[in-house]
Structures are given as C-alpha cells and as structure tokens.
Design an enzyme around this catalytic site. Sequence first.
Site, short mmCIF file in Angstrom:
data_model
loop_
_atom_site.label_atom_id
_atom_site.label_comp_id
_atom_site.label_asym_id
_atom_site.label_seq_id
_atom_site.Cartn_x
_atom_site.Cartn_y
_atom_site.Cartn_z
CD GLN A 10 44.07 41.50 46.95
OE1 GLN A 10 44.07 41.78 45.76
NE2 GLN A 10 43.27 42.11 47.80
CB SER A 94 45.60 37.41 40.33
OG SER A 94 44.64 38.44 40.24
CG LEU A 95 48.82 40.98 42.90
CD1 LEU A 95 50.19 41.63 43.04
CD2 LEU A 95 48.01 41.26 44.14
NE ARG A 119 44.82 43.34 38.07
CZ ARG A 119 44.74 42.33 38.96
NH1 ARG A 119 45.01 42.55 40.24
NH2 ARG A 119 44.39 41.12 38.55
CG HIS A 207 40.31 36.97 38.52
ND1 HIS A 207 41.08 37.49 37.51
CD2 HIS A 207 41.07 37.08 39.65
CE1 HIS A 207 42.24 37.90 38.00
NE2 HIS A 207 42.25 37.67 39.29
CD GLN A 256 45.44 39.16 35.60
OE1 GLN A 256 45.03 40.19 36.12
NE2 GLN A 256 46.66 38.69 35.76
#
Length: 317
Positions: A10, A94-95, A119, A207, A256
């Site tokens: 992102q 991440s994503l 998510r 996170h 994660q």
Amino acid sequence: MAVAFTFPGQGSQSVGMGKDLADAFPEARRVFEEVDEALGEKLSTLIWEGPDETLTLTANAQPALMAVSLAALRALESRGFSLKDKVSYVAGHSLGEYSALAASGFVSVADAARLLRTRGNAMQAAVPAGEGAMAAIIGLEQADVEAACAEAGQGSAKGAVCQIANDNGGGQLVISGAKAAVELAAKLCTEKGAKRALMLQVSAPFHSALMAPAAEIMREALAGVAKTAPMVPVVSNVTVTPTSDPDEIARRLVQQVTGRVRWRETVEWFGQNGVATLYEVGAGKVLSGLARRINRDIATGAVGTAAEVDAALAALV
C-alpha cells in the site's frame, strides 16, 4: 545467478495504474475482469479513473494493487515467460505478499481479491478512527527506535501499544500503535537523533498489536479458501524464510497482520542466497528504491507497464 520477484504494498497505488497493460495484453485485461467479478463491482473503473481518495481507501487499494501485479505477470506469461522456470523466490511487502502468493499459485486471483477486500475492511475496523497512528522514523538505529517505543508506551498511557511496524531499510523504520504513544515516540526519536520523524496520513495503526481483531478475521478467511503449494518459494514478511507449505503460509499471513514487515532483512536474505536481480512486479518503484539502498550489489528492474514488460522479457526469456 538467481532472480526474485517482489510485489509492492500500500502506498504504491495511483489512478491509471495498469491501464496500458490491459490495453496491450488481453491476458492482463482478463485479470482486472476476474477481480471485478470476484468483488461484484467495477474496481477496474476506480483503478483507471479514480477518484484518488476512493482508490486510496485500504479496502480498495489492497485488491487494486494485487490486480495490477497479477496483470503484469500475466502479460509476461503471455509472451512465453515461466515463473517456475525463471524465478527462484517471490516476496511481497505487506499486502504484496498476497500478490506474490497469487502469482505463485497458492490461491486464485479471485480468492486473493476477496481476501484482500476482507483484510482491508478488517484492518480498518479494528481500531476506531483517530485512536491509532503511524510514523516514519528516518536515520535512527533500530535499537533506539525500539527504546523510544517502549518508553512512549509507558509514558503516554501505561501499556499503550507502540511498536516497529515496518523495517524498510535505508534507515527508514515505521512505528505504529496508539495515537498518543506514537506521537510521543516520534518526539523521543527526534530527541535521540533521528533525521526526521513524520506522522503518516494513514487510516489505522497497521502491523501493530491493535490489529489483533483483524488477524482473527483473516484466520477464518484463509481457512475458507482453497490453497495449493506455491510453485516458487515465498519469503515471508514475518519470518524472512522461504516456505512452500500451504498451512505454514496461512499461519504466517495471520501473524503478518500484527507483526513487523521485515523488508530490509528480506532483501539482505536475497543477497545472501544468490539473488542477483530483483524485479518489482506491479505499480510503482518503491521496492526497487528500497532494494538499492539496502544492497547495491543486487540489480533491480520494474514490471508495471507495457514497455517494462517488453524490457523484462528481453532480459528473462
């Protein structure tokens, strides 16, 4: 020497991304159509026409970035490229880890889109608006940032969450947690010698331990999709080790949500394990820039436009 594919997270999104891929490659266009069908809406229209403030919403940006990454990969594959034969490892920020997993066959594109929509919504809903925050800390050692987070967690409100969310390399760390604690930690980091401490314009404290409700939602969501051993080992954000075991991958994806994105260590691991070239597959060049600051011996390339697909094919096929 080995090649690794990395997939952006992102912040790399921009209105219009992936449009020339869809125009130039029917296989790329089909990815956007598949994502639209999976979500029951024209996400592709939002990706290509905006508005930017709607595309930037977490629940939209996450599946949108995955769609562009997979469209770029399909464009490569339509010209004879084989991920299994040419790439030793994949990883995503991440994503982007979901994009890497969809690329390597762990889940379908449609399931990846639905998982990322879930998510994004779950991460947004985990913490009431205004109660969480994130900040980028530039030019301060990790131990000093961790100390500032611990001090701020006690000083702002006893036991308040404040932790390192991203280790991006190149002297950039991102902290996340309760708003007051993150603001205090940023101030403490400046006092400890950080070059900059910038509060980020984000909608939630990603996170961090505050994302625990979202982690449980993702545990259930991942249990409900078909999973296959990926054709290329995936280097996990939270462990910085490769695996092809579907159950272990699902466990790491749950971890994660609340865990640290260890990107600096990921790039260092690539260098230690024979990777000579990293390709960033999808929108933007954020990961390429980070990789150059972490390990200048690793060459970088981008595959996010039709022209970049042609250049990568010349090098890889």
